[in-house]
Design a protein around this motif. Structure first.
Motif, PDB file in Angstrom:
ATOM      1  N   MET A 120      13.594  -3.637   3.806  1.00  0.00           N
ATOM      2  CA  MET A 120      14.135  -3.212   2.703  1.00  0.00           C
ATOM      3  C   MET A 120      14.616  -1.718   2.720  1.00  0.00           C
ATOM      4  SD  MET A 120      12.380  -6.005  -0.139  1.00  0.00           S
ATOM      5  CE  MET A 120      12.805  -7.563  -0.071  1.00  0.00           C
ATOM      6  N   PRO A 121      13.619  -1.095   2.533  1.00  0.00           N
ATOM      7  CA  PRO A 121      13.507  -0.136   2.018  1.00  0.00           C
ATOM      8  C   PRO A 121      13.893   0.647   3.194  1.00  0.00           C
ATOM      9  CG  PRO A 121      11.244  -0.562   2.135  1.00  0.00           C
ATOM     10  CD  PRO A 121      11.864  -1.267   2.600  1.00  0.00           C
ATOM     11  N   GLU A 122      15.486   1.870   2.646  1.00  0.00           N
ATOM     12  CA  GLU A 122      15.384   2.197   3.497  1.00  0.00           C
ATOM     13  C   GLU A 122      15.538   4.521   3.158  1.00  0.00           C
ATOM     14  OE1 GLU A 122      19.405   1.726   5.725  1.00  0.00           O
ATOM     15  OE2 GLU A 122      18.744  -0.784   5.179  1.00  0.00           O
ATOM     16  N   LEU A 123      16.298   4.747   3.930  1.00  0.00           N
ATOM     17  CA  LEU A 123      16.005   6.297   3.444  1.00  0.00           C
ATOM     18  C   LEU A 123      15.979   6.599   2.015  1.00  0.00           C
ATOM     19  CD1 LEU A 123      17.616   9.954   5.062  1.00  0.00           C
ATOM     20  CD2 LEU A 123      17.508   9.245   2.265  1.00  0.00           C
ATOM     21  N   PRO A 124      17.436   5.519   1.586  1.00  0.00           N
ATOM     22  CA  PRO A 124      17.379   6.342  -0.079  1.00  0.00           C
ATOM     23  C   PRO A 124      16.553   5.382  -1.194  1.00  0.00           C
ATOM     24  CG  PRO A 124      20.071   5.570   0.840  1.00  0.00           C
ATOM     25  CD  PRO A 124      18.794   5.539   1.775  1.00  0.00           C
ATOM     26  N   GLU A 125      15.927   4.949  -0.496  1.00  0.00           N
ATOM     27  CA  GLU A 125      14.777   3.244  -1.166  1.00  0.00           C
ATOM     28  C   GLU A 125      13.206   4.268  -1.844  1.00  0.00           C
ATOM     29  OE1 GLU A 125      17.019   2.189   0.211  1.00  0.00           O
ATOM     30  OE2 GLU A 125      17.904   0.429  -0.773  1.00  0.00           O
ATOM     31  N   VAL A 126      13.416   5.425  -0.558  1.00  0.00           N
ATOM     32  CA  VAL A 126      12.294   5.748   0.221  1.00  0.00           C
ATOM     33  C   VAL A 126      12.320   6.647  -0.487  1.00  0.00           C
ATOM     34  CG1 VAL A 126      10.995   6.760   1.667  1.00  0.00           C
ATOM     35  CG2 VAL A 126      12.090   4.575   2.103  1.00  0.00           C
ATOM     36  N   GLU A 127      13.362   7.608  -1.126  1.00  0.00           N
ATOM     37  CA  GLU A 127      13.444   8.638  -1.592  1.00  0.00           C
ATOM     38  C   GLU A 127      13.021   8.300  -3.419  1.00  0.00           C
ATOM     39  OE1 GLU A 127      13.094  11.716  -1.712  1.00  0.00           O
ATOM     40  OE2 GLU A 127      13.912  12.261  -3.817  1.00  0.00           O
ATOM     41  N   ASN A 128      14.174   7.219  -3.591  1.00  0.00           N
ATOM     42  CA  ASN A 128      13.405   6.465  -5.398  1.00  0.00           C
ATOM     43  C   ASN A 128      12.090   6.325  -5.418  1.00  0.00           C
ATOM     44  OD1 ASN A 128      13.063   5.345  -7.327  1.00  0.00           O
ATOM     45  ND2 ASN A 128      14.897   3.064  -6.976  1.00  0.00           N
ATOM     46  N   ALA A 129      11.173   5.873  -4.138  1.00  0.00           N
ATOM     47  CA  ALA A 129       9.781   5.453  -4.411  1.00  0.00           C
ATOM     48  C   ALA A 129       9.219   6.946  -4.507  1.00  0.00           C
ATOM     49  CB  ALA A 129       9.347   4.831  -2.970  1.00  0.00           C
ATOM     50  N   ARG A 130       9.925   8.101  -3.478  1.00  0.00           N
ATOM     51  CA  ARG A 130       8.764   9.408  -3.599  1.00  0.00           C
ATOM     52  C   ARG A 130       8.665   9.315  -4.766  1.00  0.00           C
ATOM     53  NH1 ARG A 130       8.899  14.166  -4.081  1.00  0.00           N
ATOM     54  NH2 ARG A 130      12.139  13.981  -4.654  1.00  0.00           N
ATOM     55  N   GLN A 131       9.854   9.807  -5.710  1.00  0.00           N
ATOM     56  CA  GLN A 131       9.964  10.187  -7.022  1.00  0.00           C
ATOM     57  C   GLN A 131       8.895   9.935  -8.104  1.00  0.00           C
ATOM     58  OE1 GLN A 131      14.571  10.466  -8.169  1.00  0.00           O
ATOM     59  NE2 GLN A 131      14.698  11.868  -6.235  1.00  0.00           N
ATOM     60  N   VAL A 132       9.102   8.404  -8.092  1.00  0.00           N
ATOM     61  CA  VAL A 132       8.365   7.077  -8.443  1.00  0.00           C
ATOM     62  C   VAL A 132       6.744   8.035  -8.429  1.00  0.00           C
ATOM     63  CG1 VAL A 132       7.158   4.965  -9.529  1.00  0.00           C
ATOM     64  CG2 VAL A 132       9.313   5.839  -9.003  1.00  0.00           C
ATOM     65  N   LEU A 133       6.500   8.066  -7.242  1.00  0.00           N
ATOM     66  CA  LEU A 133       5.245   8.283  -6.212  1.00  0.00           C
ATOM     67  C   LEU A 133       4.374  10.278  -7.044  1.00  0.00           C
ATOM     68  CD1 LEU A 133       2.528   7.473  -4.833  1.00  0.00           C
ATOM     69  CD2 LEU A 133       3.814   8.605  -2.829  1.00  0.00           C
ATOM     70  N   GLU A 134       5.441  10.192  -7.465  1.00  0.00           N
ATOM     71  CA  GLU A 134       5.153  11.447  -8.547  1.00  0.00           C
ATOM     72  C   GLU A 134       4.079  12.102  -9.343  1.00  0.00           C
ATOM     73  OE1 GLU A 134       8.403  14.251  -8.539  1.00  0.00           O
ATOM     74  OE2 GLU A 134       7.828  15.565  -6.164  1.00  0.00           O
ATOM     75  N   LYS A 135       4.913  10.390 -10.268  1.00  0.00           N
ATOM     76  CA  LYS A 135       4.231  10.115 -11.270  1.00  0.00           C
ATOM     77  C   LYS A 135       1.877   9.546 -10.678  1.00  0.00           C
ATOM     78  CE  LYS A 135       7.120   7.526 -13.463  1.00  0.00           C
ATOM     79  NZ  LYS A 135       7.871   6.377 -13.983  1.00  0.00           N
ATOM     80  N   ALA A 136       1.646   9.825  -9.728  1.00  0.00           N
ATOM     81  CA  ALA A 136       0.563   9.527  -8.930  1.00  0.00           C
ATOM     82  C   ALA A 136      -0.375  10.954  -9.128  1.00  0.00           C
ATOM     83  CB  ALA A 136       0.199   8.999  -7.515  1.00  0.00           C
ATOM     84  N   LEU A 137       0.389  12.215  -8.915  1.00  0.00           N
ATOM     85  CA  LEU A 137       0.337  13.583  -8.556  1.00  0.00           C
ATOM     86  C   LEU A 137      -0.490  13.613  -9.836  1.00  0.00           C
ATOM     87  CD1 LEU A 137       2.828  14.927  -7.262  1.00  0.00           C
ATOM     88  CD2 LEU A 137       1.960  13.984  -6.744  1.00  0.00           C
ATOM     89  N   ASP A 138      -2.275  14.950  -9.162  1.00  0.00           N
ATOM     90  CA  ASP A 138      -2.819  15.815 -10.708  1.00  0.00           C
ATOM     91  C   ASP A 138      -3.742  14.565 -11.431  1.00  0.00           C
ATOM     92  OD1 ASP A 138      -1.935  17.644  -9.321  1.00  0.00           O
ATOM     93  OD2 ASP A 138       0.351  17.339 -10.837  1.00  0.00           O
ATOM     94  N   ARG A 139      -3.937  13.260 -10.631  1.00  0.00           N
ATOM     95  CA  ARG A 139      -4.835  12.477 -11.457  1.00  0.00           C
ATOM     96  C   ARG A 139      -6.328  12.598 -10.362  1.00  0.00           C
ATOM     97  NH1 ARG A 139      -0.268   8.235 -12.852  1.00  0.00           N
ATOM     98  NH2 ARG A 139      -2.389   7.061 -14.293  1.00  0.00           N
ATOM     99  N   THR A 140      -7.421  12.441 -11.293  1.00  0.00           N
ATOM    100  CA  THR A 140      -8.674  12.188 -10.220  1.00  0.00           C
ATOM    101  C   THR A 140      -8.878  10.805  -9.583  1.00  0.00           C
ATOM    102  OG1 THR A 140      -9.217  13.626 -11.099  1.00  0.00           O
ATOM    103  CG2 THR A 140     -11.087  12.695  -9.985  1.00  0.00           C
ATOM    104  N   ILE A 141      -8.774  10.594  -8.335  1.00  0.00           N
ATOM    105  CA  ILE A 141      -9.221   9.955  -7.850  1.00  0.00           C
ATOM    106  C   ILE A 141     -10.796   8.942  -7.713  1.00  0.00           C
ATOM    107  CG2 ILE A 141      -9.027   8.603  -5.818  1.00  0.00           C
ATOM    108  CD1 ILE A 141      -7.393  10.757  -4.609  1.00  0.00           C
ATOM    109  N   THR A 142     -10.903   7.643  -8.259  1.00  0.00           N
ATOM    110  CA  THR A 142     -12.256   7.296  -8.314  1.00  0.00           C
ATOM    111  C   THR A 142     -12.540   6.153  -7.648  1.00  0.00           C
ATOM    112  OG1 THR A 142     -11.655   5.996 -10.248  1.00  0.00           O
ATOM    113  CG2 THR A 142     -12.334   7.981 -11.167  1.00  0.00           C
ATOM    114  N   ASP A 143     -11.339   5.503  -6.932  1.00  0.00           N
ATOM    115  CA  ASP A 143     -11.411   4.488  -6.053  1.00  0.00           C
ATOM    116  C   ASP A 143     -10.534   4.354  -4.909  1.00  0.00           C
ATOM    117  OD1 ASP A 143     -12.804   2.020  -4.895  1.00  0.00           O
ATOM    118  OD2 ASP A 143     -12.469   1.112  -5.836  1.00  0.00           O
ATOM    119  N   VAL A 144     -10.649   3.898  -4.235  1.00  0.00           N
ATOM    120  CA  VAL A 144      -9.271   3.246  -3.020  1.00  0.00           C
ATOM    121  C   VAL A 144      -9.985   2.360  -2.401  1.00  0.00           C
ATOM    122  CG1 VAL A 144      -7.861   4.145  -0.745  1.00  0.00           C
ATOM    123  CG2 VAL A 144      -9.131   5.780  -2.804  1.00  0.00           C
TER     124      VAL A 144
END
Length: 272
Positions: free
Chosen positions: A1-25
């Motif tokens: 499904m995702p093409e460039l426009p959807e991925v750009e949308n996803a990237r912007q959402v991914l920014e909400k994950a920035l600057d938070r300490t990772i405890t587990d993956v």
DNA sequence: ACTCGTGTTAGCTG
DNA sequence: TCAGCTAACACGAG
């Protein structure tokens, strides 16, 4: 499904994950995390943070820092055919909708937890997840971007002329080749060629410079519109990719076939 | 039951 | 060696 426009949308959402300490993956899905072994990504990221989210074509990657604040590995994220980014806030609360996929068909779209293929957990109780029913998405350390051409939304006029305007394969196949330019998927290619009134079968090496310039102009316009309106499905002709439907511009029948191995729709009159 | 698919890529061919 | 093409990948949706 995702093409460039959807991925750009996803990237912007991914920014909400920035600057938070990772405890587990949770990187236990060894197909989605290939070629890494389970635990490898976790070991590289736990204690650190994601600090920036980038995109080129359909590939995203995050810059990271380690617990000491030194530069860490890049974390590559690709949505594949149907992946989405899912972010939860402190305590696990949902933060907005899934990003990167189709519009919801119904309010109660299924979101089984087992379709979260990779989960990055933060010390505030929230997380970043790759949600992907089909498992064709990927998460990996140090993604190789060398094989990707310039981003379709950024490519210069001269670059577009030189990279797209050569070869004997159909122009559609050329536009879909991520090493030529990156970000164009099957729907955005159909939308662009329809808007430009170009036959998808025409060999890419037969285009004049003015024709290439026009194709680039239309591609950028269609791409920007799709980002603004929320995805490629908001295009002018994409809703008309159905049997027995007429071209929304001239009324001639829309034709269906296979070009460059992909299902292709074009106007039987204007793109012949 | 069976076919299709908004993506990527290893491998084959000329 | 390279451009171009095909099968395979995984699995839900129609």
């Amino acid at each position: 499904m995702p093409e460039l426009p959807e991925v750009e949308n996803a990237r912007q959402v991914l920014e909400k994950a920035l600057d938070r300490t990772i405890t587990d993956v949770d990187d236990s899905d060894s197909y989605v995390c290939r070629p890494h072994r389970p635990g490898e990504i976790a070991k590289a990221l736990v204690g650190g943070k994601l600090v920036a989210a980038h995109r080129r074509g359909k590939t995203m990657w995050c810059e990271t820092v380690t617990a000491d604040g030194d530069p860490g590995p890049h974390l590559g994220v690709h949505l594949g055919m149907g992946g989405r980014v899912r972010i939860t806030g402190p305590g696990g609360a949902r933060e907005g909708e899934l990003a990167g996929g189709l519009p919801k068909k119904s309010a109660e779209e299924k979101q089984k937890d087992e379709w979260d293929r990779v989960t990055v957990s933060f010390d505030d109780g929230g997380s970043f997840r790759l949600f992907d029913k089909r498992r064709l998405g990927r998460v990996r350390l140090e993604p190789d971007l060398d094989a990707l051409g310039p981003d379709a939304a950024e490519i210069s006029r001269d670059d577009f002329r030189a990279r797209v305007g050569r070869g004997t394969a159909p122009i559609k196949a050329r536009l879909l080749d991520q090493s030529v330019l990156s970000g164009v998927g099957n729907l955005l290619a159909d939308e662009t060629l329809w808007q430009a009134k170009v036959d998808p079968h025409r060999p890419s090496g037969t285009f004049s410079e003015p024709e290439l310039d026009e194709l680039r102009r239309v591609l950028r316009k269609a791409t920007r519109a799709a980002i603004k309106h929320g995805g490629v499905h908001t295009g002018e002709v994409i809703p008309h990719r159905q049997r027995d439907v007429a071209c929304p511009r001239c009324g001639a029948p829309m034709e269906r076939g296979t070009v460059g191995t992909r299902t292709t729709w074009w106007c039987s009159a204007e793109q012949a």
